[in-house]
Enzyme design. Structure first.
Site, PDB file in Angstrom:
ATOM      1  N   LEU A   1       0.819  -1.213   0.000  1.00  0.00           N
ATOM      2  CA  LEU A   1       0.000   0.000   0.000  1.00  0.00           C
ATOM      3  C   LEU A   1       0.848   1.255   0.000  1.00  0.00           C
ATOM      4  O   LEU A   1       1.789   1.399   0.778  1.00  0.00           O
ATOM      5  CB  LEU A   1      -0.926   0.004   1.221  1.00  0.00           C
ATOM      6  CG  LEU A   1      -1.844   1.213   1.381  1.00  0.00           C
ATOM      7  CD1 LEU A   1      -3.239   0.786   1.855  1.00  0.00           C
ATOM      8  CD2 LEU A   1      -1.266   2.231   2.366  1.00  0.00           C
ATOM      9  N   LEU A   2       0.518   2.160  -0.896  1.00  0.00           N
ATOM     10  CA  LEU A   2       1.079   3.515  -0.963  1.00  0.00           C
ATOM     11  C   LEU A   2       0.071   4.475  -0.356  1.00  0.00           C
ATOM     12  O   LEU A   2      -1.127   4.335  -0.568  1.00  0.00           O
ATOM     13  CB  LEU A   2       1.364   3.870  -2.415  1.00  0.00           C
ATOM     14  CG  LEU A   2       1.639   5.321  -2.840  1.00  0.00           C
ATOM     15  CD1 LEU A   2       2.450   5.326  -4.136  1.00  0.00           C
ATOM     16  CD2 LEU A   2       0.367   6.137  -3.051  1.00  0.00           C
ATOM     17  N   ASN A   3       0.565   5.476   0.416  1.00  0.00           N
ATOM     18  CA  ASN A   3      -0.324   6.594   0.754  1.00  0.00           C
ATOM     19  C   ASN A   3       0.428   7.920   0.654  1.00  0.00           C
ATOM     20  O   ASN A   3       0.949   8.230  -0.415  1.00  0.00           O
ATOM     21  CB  ASN A   3      -1.091   6.376   2.060  1.00  0.00           C
ATOM     22  CG  ASN A   3      -0.253   6.145   3.278  1.00  0.00           C
ATOM     23  OD1 ASN A   3       0.522   5.208   3.356  1.00  0.00           O
ATOM     24  ND2 ASN A   3      -0.431   6.992   4.287  1.00  0.00           N
ATOM     25  N   ASP A   4       0.517   8.733   1.669  1.00  0.00           N
ATOM     26  CA  ASP A   4       0.954  10.120   1.549  1.00  0.00           C
ATOM     27  C   ASP A   4       2.293  10.297   0.830  1.00  0.00           C
ATOM     28  O   ASP A   4       3.265   9.603   1.138  1.00  0.00           O
ATOM     29  CB  ASP A   4       1.124  10.745   2.942  1.00  0.00           C
ATOM     30  CG  ASP A   4      -0.103  10.662   3.800  1.00  0.00           C
ATOM     31  OD1 ASP A   4      -1.086  10.010   3.398  1.00  0.00           O
ATOM     32  OD2 ASP A   4      -0.080  11.244   4.899  1.00  0.00           O
TER      33      ASP A   4
ATOM     34  N   GLN B   1       4.658   7.119   1.729  1.00  0.00           N
ATOM     35  CA  GLN B   1       4.335   6.161   2.770  1.00  0.00           C
ATOM     36  C   GLN B   1       4.089   4.804   2.127  1.00  0.00           C
ATOM     37  O   GLN B   1       3.389   4.699   1.113  1.00  0.00           O
ATOM     38  CB  GLN B   1       3.075   6.603   3.508  1.00  0.00           C
ATOM     39  CG  GLN B   1       3.216   7.894   4.297  1.00  0.00           C
ATOM     40  CD  GLN B   1       3.879   7.656   5.631  1.00  0.00           C
ATOM     41  OE1 GLN B   1       3.271   7.149   6.555  1.00  0.00           O
ATOM     42  NE2 GLN B   1       5.140   8.023   5.722  1.00  0.00           N
TER      43      GLN B   1
ATOM     44  N   TYR C   1       5.931   8.015   9.951  1.00  0.00           N
ATOM     45  CA  TYR C   1       4.790   8.721   9.387  1.00  0.00           C
ATOM     46  C   TYR C   1       5.264   9.864   8.480  1.00  0.00           C
ATOM     47  O   TYR C   1       6.434   9.996   8.181  1.00  0.00           O
ATOM     48  CB  TYR C   1       3.878   9.230  10.504  1.00  0.00           C
ATOM     49  CG  TYR C   1       2.975   8.168  11.096  1.00  0.00           C
ATOM     50  CD1 TYR C   1       3.184   6.814  10.848  1.00  0.00           C
ATOM     51  CD2 TYR C   1       1.907   8.512  11.916  1.00  0.00           C
ATOM     52  CE1 TYR C   1       2.361   5.847  11.390  1.00  0.00           C
ATOM     53  CE2 TYR C   1       1.073   7.538  12.458  1.00  0.00           C
ATOM     54  CZ  TYR C   1       1.301   6.206  12.204  1.00  0.00           C
ATOM     55  OH  TYR C   1       0.476   5.250  12.740  1.00  0.00           O
TER      56      TYR C   1
ATOM     57  N   ARG D   1       1.370  15.603  14.052  1.00  0.00           N
ATOM     58  CA  ARG D   1       2.184  14.914  13.054  1.00  0.00           C
ATOM     59  C   ARG D   1       2.338  15.719  11.760  1.00  0.00           C
ATOM     60  O   ARG D   1       1.728  16.751  11.568  1.00  0.00           O
ATOM     61  CB  ARG D   1       1.591  13.545  12.733  1.00  0.00           C
ATOM     62  CG  ARG D   1       0.122  13.547  12.318  1.00  0.00           C
ATOM     63  CD  ARG D   1      -0.378  12.106  12.142  1.00  0.00           C
ATOM     64  NE  ARG D   1      -1.801  12.036  11.865  1.00  0.00           N
ATOM     65  CZ  ARG D   1      -2.741  11.892  12.794  1.00  0.00           C
ATOM     66  NH1 ARG D   1      -2.406  11.828  14.066  1.00  0.00           N
ATOM     67  NH2 ARG D   1      -4.025  11.817  12.457  1.00  0.00           N
TER      68      ARG D   1
ATOM     69  N   GLU E   1      -4.451  17.115   9.009  1.00  0.00           N
ATOM     70  CA  GLU E   1      -3.286  16.360   8.578  1.00  0.00           C
ATOM     71  C   GLU E   1      -2.555  17.077   7.444  1.00  0.00           C
ATOM     72  O   GLU E   1      -3.112  17.936   6.754  1.00  0.00           O
ATOM     73  CB  GLU E   1      -3.703  14.962   8.109  1.00  0.00           C
ATOM     74  CG  GLU E   1      -4.184  14.064   9.242  1.00  0.00           C
ATOM     75  CD  GLU E   1      -4.215  12.599   8.848  1.00  0.00           C
ATOM     76  OE1 GLU E   1      -3.734  11.777   9.646  1.00  0.00           O
ATOM     77  OE2 GLU E   1      -4.731  12.282   7.753  1.00  0.00           O
TER      78      GLU E   1
END
Length: 509
Positions: free
Chosen positions: A59-62, A78, A121, A181, A237
């Site tokens: 999984l890829l995110n930010d 991420q 993170y 964060r 965020e």
């Protein structure tokens, strides 16, 4: 069960079967062979994209650490390597000389110590002492699973790995919760500043806080940014602050991703949002930011956690995660999830951000599939990897544009419904609509199957970028943008126009 045996089982498990132990497996605990097995499985999966940044597996995110250094753009994201779920977050690294062709540099940050035992993170990149540094949130939990975090300065080493320099912000100011964060760094003169997303203890509402540093390593808390959005979601965020110029006047732009907004008319329809406020530059001595209303950056289904950087020629470029948390996507069953948007140049017009696909994307253009005029109910062409520009000498009347459509000329039954992803325009209302109700595999339908946006002026120009399982659309030269994923059958590649005569250019990508 040992880690290697467990990993073998991950190749076929359902998302619901990912327990805590599986989600917090590090790359250090699996063999190179096992990881290559995962990558090989994903490489042959359907819905893989052709010119977007996507994970080799998992999984890829930010997007993180986006910056220009030594003649190249560096971008991290991420990454949970072992499956399409949110687990132990690593950082993956790609780089490019032109924002188009991205070199795979592999994993750069593997959580392996007390400071980041439960994940690296999000964070940002900056240049310090002629080296690329990053400022990110290190996540950890105790035996009772209570979360704590700190903000860490680290450095990209010649071997391609990110190594800790110092735990720059070890504790959270007492006024804020552990939702603290995603530091984003910028520099003014000799001083470094960072904005961090936070949640106040007093009302459990989101905000942003500012830190300052003289040397880029030791950071001092200044205070909370003062905006008019005092009750606006429970957490902000991925904050980002920068300046844009309009008519030789500099304005401050504050981008963030507020969680917990309630849908209002056509606004805030996704599970979480991303947007911005604009005003005179942030007053750093007292942290006052006078601004206009909050605008969403993208009205599509799948857009979150954007991050920006500056190019050497002074352009402000943004890339975002083309996905959202807490949603299952059809690619999950094949062991991977998500991608990043194409890079976009941001400009300010009448106090609003306009988004333009970066000019470098023209290097992806191959042969011209169609150039000329499309008439009512005509098939413009067939492609699942394309750039399409439609323009009108005056303004568009009502139309419907079907993309990734099953070809009506090939259907055996003339009454068969055409699968399609639809872009529509209502000229009286100046409203554009994206409709994916009939676009392949249904998902996230609890959040609706259409997204709408009312333009400030009549529509005259549309630019679209289609990839195997993604679509990005820009209306009126960037006044509005919509990003989304779709999971259509592989042979659904017809592009069908239903409307008045209009000028069309379609390129294969």
């Amino acid at each position: 069960m040992d880690k290697e045996t467990m990993l073998a089982s991950l190749l076929s498990i359902e998302t619901s079967e990912w327990d805590r132990e599986k989600r917090y497996t590090s790359l250090h605990e699996v063999s190179a062979y096992s990881l290559e097995t995962l990558k090989s499985k994903v490489a042959h999966a359907p819905f893989r994209l052709t010119y977007h940044i996507q994970p080799p597996c998992g999984l890829l995110n930010d997007p993180n650490g986006f910056c220009y250094f030594n003649g190249e753009y560096h971008l991290f994201y991420q990454w949970f390597p072992l499956g399409p779920v949110h687990g132990l977050k690593h950082w993956y690294h790609v780089k490019s000389k032109d924002l188009v062709s991205w070199e795979d540099c592999g994993v750069a940050l593997i959580p392996d110590g007390h400071i980041n035992s439960h994940g690296a993170y999000s964070g940002s990149g900056f240049i310090l002492n002629d080296s690329l540094h990053v400022f990110y949130t290190a996540n950890r939990r105790d035996k009772n699973w209570k979360r704590s975090c700190s903000q860490v300065i680290a450095k990209l080493m010649p071997n391609g790995l990110i190594e800790t320099v110092n735990d720059a912000i070890e504790s959270i100011p007492p006024e804020y919760t552990e939702h603290f964060r995603d530091p984003k760094v910028w520099q003014e003169g000799e001083l470094f500043y960072a904005i961090i997303g936070a949640q106040r203890k007093c009302d459990l509402k989101g905000t942003g806080v500012i830190y300052r540093s003289l040397n880029g390593k030791d950071w001092q808390f200044i205070g909370e940014i003062n905006t008019q959005l005092t009750q606006f979601g429970y957490m902000w965020e991925c904050p980002d602050y920068f300046c844009l110029t309009e008519e030789n006047e500099s304005f401050g732009v504050f981008i963030f991703s507020p969680q917990g907004l309630n849908p209002t008319d056509d606004k805030f329809q996704n599970i979480y949002q991303s947007g911005y406020i604009v005003g005179p530059e942030l007053n750093l001595p007292n942290l006052t930011f006078s601004h206009g209303e909050f605008h969403e950056l993208d009205f599509g289904f799948d857009f979150y956690a954007p991050q920006t950087t500056m190019t050497p020629d002074g352009r402000r470029i943004m890339i975002a995660w083309m996905g959202l948390p807490e949603i299952e996507y059809p690619s999950d069953k094949d062991g991977w999830a998500h991608c990043l948007t194409l890079p976009r140049e941001l400009t300010l017009i009448d106090g609003k951000i306009f988004q333009h696909p970066v000019k470098e994307l023209q290097n992806l253009r191959k042969e011209v599939i169609f150039k000329g005029y499309a008439d009512d109910k005509s098939i413009i062409g067939r492609s699942a990897h394309f750039e399409l520009i439609l323009s009108d000498d005056s303004t568009f009347d009502n139309f419907e544009l079907a993309l990734f459509a099953s070809d009506p000329l090939l259907l055996n039954n003339k009454d068969s419904a055409i699968e399609k992803l639809t872009v529509r325009y209502d000229s009286m209302a100046r409203q554009v609509t994206i409709d994916r109700e009939f676009a392949g595999i249904a998902f996230a339908t609890k959040y609706g199957t259409t997204r709408c946006y009312k333009l400030s002026k009549p529509l005259t120009h549309i630019q679209l970028f289609g990839d195997t399982s993604s679509l990005e659309v820009f209306f009126n030269h960037g006044e509005a943008a919509a990003s989304l994923r779709h999971f259509s059958a592989v042979n659904n590649n017809a592009i069908i126009w239903q409307g008045h005569k209009t000028s069309v250019t379609l390129w294969q990508y």
